[in-house]
Design an enzyme around this catalytic site. Structure first.
Site, PDB file in Angstrom:
ATOM      1  N   CYS A  10      76.956  49.908 -83.862  1.00 50.16           N
ATOM      2  CA  CYS A  10      77.148  50.957 -85.116  1.00 50.16           C
ATOM      3  C   CYS A  10      75.989  51.546 -85.374  1.00 50.16           C
ATOM      4  O   CYS A  10      74.857  51.261 -85.046  1.00 50.16           O
ATOM      5  CB  CYS A  10      77.306  49.888 -86.222  1.00 50.16           C
ATOM      6  SG  CYS A  10      78.487  48.636 -86.304  1.00 50.16           S
ATOM      7  N   LYS A  61      74.850  50.060 -76.275  1.00 49.70           N
ATOM      8  CA  LYS A  61      73.650  50.217 -75.503  1.00 49.70           C
ATOM      9  C   LYS A  61      72.548  49.491 -76.236  1.00 49.70           C
ATOM     10  O   LYS A  61      71.771  48.560 -75.487  1.00 49.70           O
ATOM     11  CB  LYS A  61      73.274  51.833 -75.796  1.00 49.70           C
ATOM     12  CG  LYS A  61      71.769  52.006 -75.306  1.00 49.70           C
ATOM     13  CD  LYS A  61      72.021  52.356 -74.062  1.00 49.70           C
ATOM     14  CE  LYS A  61      70.688  52.676 -73.524  1.00 49.70           C
ATOM     15  NZ  LYS A  61      70.571  52.202 -71.876  1.00 49.70           N
TER      16      LYS A  61
HETATM   17  C1  G6P Z   1      72.746  45.729 -73.944  1.00 51.64           C
HETATM   18  C2  G6P Z   1      72.713  47.085 -73.080  1.00 51.64           C
HETATM   19  C3  G6P Z   1      72.139  46.767 -71.714  1.00 51.64           C
HETATM   20  C4  G6P Z   1      70.527  46.264 -72.008  1.00 51.64           C
HETATM   21  C5  G6P Z   1      70.528  45.131 -73.145  1.00 51.64           C
HETATM   22  C6  G6P Z   1      69.129  44.721 -73.704  1.00 51.64           C
HETATM   23  O1  G6P Z   1      73.474  44.796 -73.597  1.00 51.64           O
HETATM   24  O2  G6P Z   1      73.903  47.209 -72.936  1.00 51.64           O
HETATM   25  O3  G6P Z   1      71.827  47.685 -70.717  1.00 51.64           O
HETATM   26  O4  G6P Z   1      69.863  46.017 -70.719  1.00 51.64           O
HETATM   27  O5  G6P Z   1      71.286  45.340 -74.030  1.00 51.64           O
HETATM   28  O6  G6P Z   1      68.398  46.005 -74.411  1.00 51.64           O
HETATM   29  P1  G6P Z   1      67.056  46.302 -74.376  1.00 51.64           P
HETATM   30  O7  G6P Z   1      67.052  47.634 -75.497  1.00 51.64           O
HETATM   31  O8  G6P Z   1      66.526  45.090 -75.319  1.00 51.64           O
HETATM   32  O9  G6P Z   1      66.521  46.621 -73.178  1.00 51.64           O
END
Ligand code: G6P
Length: 605
Positions: free
Chosen positions: A2, A600
């Site tokens: 969100c 994301k």
């Molecule tokens: C989500 C995203 C991943 C990412 C993970 C950790 O699952 O889709 O691509 O690796 O979060 O995110 P961060 O911002 O903590 O690296």
């Protein structure tokens, strides 16, 4: 996830709010809505699916007004539907709000509000807020929000408006990012969850802290519970645009070499075989005394943590554990004053990672951040840290951020190693090899057309196994994660040595394997694993070091990478796997930058 947006000023609010939402939409969403206020009225419009659907409805309604709020929703409580989309209103349709985060005690609050006669239209936890605020409303929206939030357990980034108080937005935050941009013109404010949405309008921002409530109103300027310092956004809008690429994912994979260059810029000291990490200077003496490191992350960042563990244990002689934040937060890790924790996160806003960070801080553990997002919660709350400087990463599937994280972990290894037993010669070798990495990655990227063909050949398989050992075991996990995220094929990663403890049962001619087997200390072991797969008629793509011709005799296809130090091979071996995932998804016609069901930045538990 969100995201929210708000605007007050002289311009058409709907245009700016829609633009701000669209600039934050890379995180993934499934419905959207806005509420716009004019002199005489306040109108709410929502839609399911893409922002284009909302755009169409807005065109029909011809909304006019210069203040309002908007939201894109990624379903967590309640299915994807029009009634579950934000904004939500109170029973009398006088108060509207948008909310990011999760209200943990929603059941109890809902029962209480139902007993008092409130009528709910959605299945969401967020709608509780609009009714709770209505319940406390005695003439001032700000006071009602303050009182309502005292009852809330959970997380919120919140914007609320009231029909009775035109041109005023109440903003509040707890564990969910919220920025207030101070517009170019007097009395203009742009509010959003993400700097990407504010940067095109202004670089002057206030980053709300947890428990702060702001009343944003042009007449009254900006009232915040505590006095806050203005910050300046370091955000290049151009870098968050696709340019000539069909997808952000491809653009970001192609930015791998620059990502490494930016991460090492000004930080390598070749003549002393060491690195200069300004963000760690203050805690350098403390780091000399630690004898255990916990590396924490989620998703791709967790895979980086796993590579970091191999690097730091081998070269800095510090016992390390790598753990996923969602597990660690419910474990009981034994912490003492000789343990430090390294938090790895692209966004710096991942809820589980932040929860572990906050818990460890309470216990007095030294906390270090490896973060891409400047000014993020993680960057602000860790004791010290190193920015990866990867630039905006828009595609949900993380690619270049992983390279940035690995590069910083390699530098951290040298930093910690040189404080301990690492020799000048070893330090010099790692530093010199690190400086070559952008060139080596560039060479691998030139092979994209070959990998595209290979992806076409293998796209018909429903399952793909990834294996690797030692430094490339986490890369096998990351290769499988990338493939499943964007192509929706079933992919798994394991340590090569684990094959015969189970996965081999699945291998046959319909179940191919990608074997990461550079010419390193475990190469022979990987060849044995390849033979085991061949004996079961499994097809194999090998990722091997250039000039290794013998491998061609035992596998179906080979992707060559270049030679480097064993500890740095993940920086090279992951790139073809990112491309393979991208092209497979492309051949299968997937929505690559916004894969279904994923987000994301996961700001909820
Ligand atoms: C989500 C995203 C991943 C990412 C993970 C950790 O699952 O889709 O691509 O690796 O979060 O995110 P961060 O911002 O903590 O690296």
């Amino acid at each position: 996830m969100c995201r929210l947006a708000g605007y007050i000023g002289e311009k058409e609010a709907v245009r700016i709010i829609m633009d701000s939402l669209s600039r934050q939409s890379y995180g993934g969403y499934d419905s959207a809505g806005v509420v716009i206020g004019s002199e005489s009225n306040i109108i709410c419009v929502k839609s399911v699916g893409r922002l284009e659907n909302l755009e169409k409805k807005l065109e029909e309604k011809k909304l006019k007004g210069n203040w309002g709020i908007g939201h894109i929703r990624w379903a967590s409580h309640g299915r994807v539907s029009l009634t579950n989309a934000h904004p939500f209103s109170d029973c009398q349709k006088k108060i509207y709000l948008v909310h990011n985060g999760i209200i943990e005690n929603w059941r109890r609050l809902k029962r209480k509000l139902l007993d008092k006669g409130h009528r709910f239209v959605s299945e969401t936890d967020s709608e509780i807020l609009s009714h709770l605020i209505e319940d406390y409303f005695e003439g001032s929206l700000e006071e009602a929000v303050k009182k309502a939030l005292r009852e809330i357990r959970g997380a919120y980034g919140l914007l609320a408006i009231s029909k009775n108080e035109p041109k005023k937005i109440i903003a509040a935050r707890l564990s969910s990012p919220l920025l207030i941009g101070i517009g170019e013109r007097e009395g203009e404010y742009i509010l959003a969850s993400d700097p990407a949405a504010i940067a095109p309008y202004t670089k002057k921002v206030i980053n709300l802290n947890d428990y702060e409530i702001a009343s944003v109103n042009p007449g009254n300027s900006l009232l915040i519970v505590k006095e806050r310092k203005l910050q300046f956004l370091d955000f290049d809008v151009k870098k968050s645009e696709k340019g000539p690429y069909p997808h952000f994912m491809l653009k970001e994979i192609m930015e791998g070499p620059e990502t490494i260059e930016n991460a090492v810029k000004g930080r390598l000291v070749p003549e002393e075989g060491t690195v200069k990490l300004g963000g760690l200077e203050e805690v350098s003496e403390k780091l000399k005394r630690i004898n255990r490191l916990l590396l924490v992350g989620c998703g791709t960042a967790f895979h980086a943590a796993k590579v970091g563990k191999y690097m730091i244990e081998e070269y800095a002689d510090i016992p390390c554990e790598a753990d996923v934040a969602s597990e660690l937060r419910y474990r009981k890790p034994l912490l003492d004053n000789k343990t430090a924790a390294v938090f790895i996160s692209q966004s710096g806003e991942t809820a589980d990672t932040l929860a572990v960070l906050r818990e460890f801080k309470k216990k007095g553990t030294l906390t270090i951040g490896i973060t891409n997002a400047v000014g993020s919660s993680q960057a602000r709350e860790t004791d010290a840290g190193v920015y990866t400087r990867s630039g905006p990463e828009i595609s949900v599937a993380s690619t270049k951020a992983f390279l940035g994280q690995l590069t910083v972990l390699a530098m951290l290894t040298v930093f910690l190693g040189r404080q301990r037993n690492m020799s000048l010669v070893t330090g010099k070798r790692i530093v010199s090899e690190l400086s070559k990495m952008p060139r080596l990655v560039r060479k691998i990227l030139k092979r994209a057309p070959e990998i595209k063909k290979l992806a076409k050949k293998y796209k018909r398989y429903q399952n793909i196994w990834f294996i690797g050992r030692k430094y490339n075991f986490p890369v096998a996990l990351e290769g499988a994660l990338k493939l499943k995220e964007v192509s929706y094929l079933h992919a798994e990663g394991t340590a090569g040595g684990e094959l015969k403890h189970g996965p081999l049962a699945l291998i046959d001619k319909r179940f191919p394997t990608i074997a990461i087997c550079p010419s390193d200390s475990v190469y022979d072991k990987m060849v044995s694993n390849i033979q085991e797969i061949r004996a079961r008629q499994g097809r194999i793509i090998a990722l091997a070091t250039e000039r290794n011709r013998e491998i061609e005799e035992i596998v179906d296809d080979v992707i060559y990478i270049l030679k480097t130090l064993e500890m740095l091979t993940p920086l090279l071996s992951v790139v073809p796997l990112q491309l393979f995932a991208y092209y497979t998804a492309h051949h299968l016609g997937r929505d690559i930058d916004k894969p279904k069901n994923l987000a994301k930045s996961v700001t909820v538990e």
